[in-house]
Enzyme design. Structure first.
Site, PDB file in Angstrom:
ATOM      1  N   SER A  50      70.757  50.965  64.334  1.00 22.92           N
ATOM      2  CA  SER A  50      71.190  49.892  65.226  1.00 22.92           C
ATOM      3  C   SER A  50      71.941  48.853  64.412  1.00 22.92           C
ATOM      4  CB  SER A  50      69.986  49.239  65.920  1.00 22.92           C
ATOM      5  OG  SER A  50      70.429  48.233  66.825  1.00 22.92           O
ATOM      6  N   GLU A  51      73.068  48.364  64.959  1.00 24.06           N
ATOM      7  CA  GLU A  51      73.934  47.502  64.160  1.00 24.06           C
ATOM      8  C   GLU A  51      73.329  46.155  63.806  1.00 24.06           C
ATOM      9  OE1 GLU A  51      76.145  47.603  68.236  1.00 24.06           O
ATOM     10  OE2 GLU A  51      74.726  48.848  67.146  1.00 24.06           O
TER      11      GLU A  51
END
Length: 215
Positions: A50-51
């Protein structure tokens, strides 16, 4: 009257999950793509990124077991698998921009027949006027899948010849999963891999704004 029932979001997510290969590092975008996490095969090692700075995400936590320090980029509660980690936001984008993400699954407002994607701005007053991390994922991931409805709420095709909305990434989409079909974006054109039971190819074409190729 239609002789077919569109796939639900969960059913689309299952199709996506089945196509993710062993050992892949995968980013799931905000919206429909987050559902894919709940359908990944237990017998495969797949690493979810997840960024906002997480690697090794697990499924959604059970009700009452949420941890306020563990969320994905969409601010949804997540779990962390054994061996998972979290780190600085900048390091997360270094992974993306450095080509270390094998696959990202994005939502979209439109996809063009050449693989262009638009997924950040509809022109509404409440829209955030910034493209965000999807721009980096569209060009940084080795493969890009899209999950979306086949047509918009007003019935307009979301798969089109050329984009009508502001672009997120050029010629980056490899495969499109909708509630009606799974379609590959190829050098020859848009190839239909599968479609919902009871839906004819002509009906699918009528709901699509670009020419399809029957496999």
């Amino acid at each position: 009257m239609n002789n077919y029932t569109p796939w639900s979001v969960d059913e689309i997510a299952k199709w996506v999950a089945q196509d993710i290969e062993e050992g892949m590092y995968v980013n799931l975008g905000i919206g429909q793509p987050t559902k894919v996490a709940g359908f990944l095969p237990e017998d495969k090692d797949i690493f979810l990124h997840s960024e906002n700075g997480v690697l090794g995400m697990g499924p959604e936590p059970a009700e009452g077991e949420e941890d306020g320090d563990l969320t994905n980029a969409g601010k949804q509660y997540i779990t962390l698998l054994k061996g998972g980690s979290y780190f600085h936001h900048g390091d997360s984008f270094t992974m993306i921009r450095g080509g270390h993400i094998d696959l990202c699954v994005l939502g979209a407002f439109e996809v063009a027949e050449n693989g262009d994607i638009a997924n950040w701005f509809l022109g509404r007053p409440q829209d955030i006027p910034a493209v965000g991390g999807a721009m980096d994922l569209a060009v940084g991931a080795k493969e890009v899948y899209v999950m979306m409805d086949h047509v918009s709420k007003n019935g307009a095709p979301k798969i089109v010849e050329t984009l009508n909305l502001p672009i997120t990434g050029e010629r980056c989409v490899d495969r499109i999963y909708t509630d009606l079909a799974v379609i590959d974006v190829t050098d020859q054109g848009l190839v239909v891999r599968k479609r919902v039971a009871g839906l004819t190819f002509d009906e699918l074409q009528a709901n699509t704004g670009a020419k399809l190729i029957q496999q």
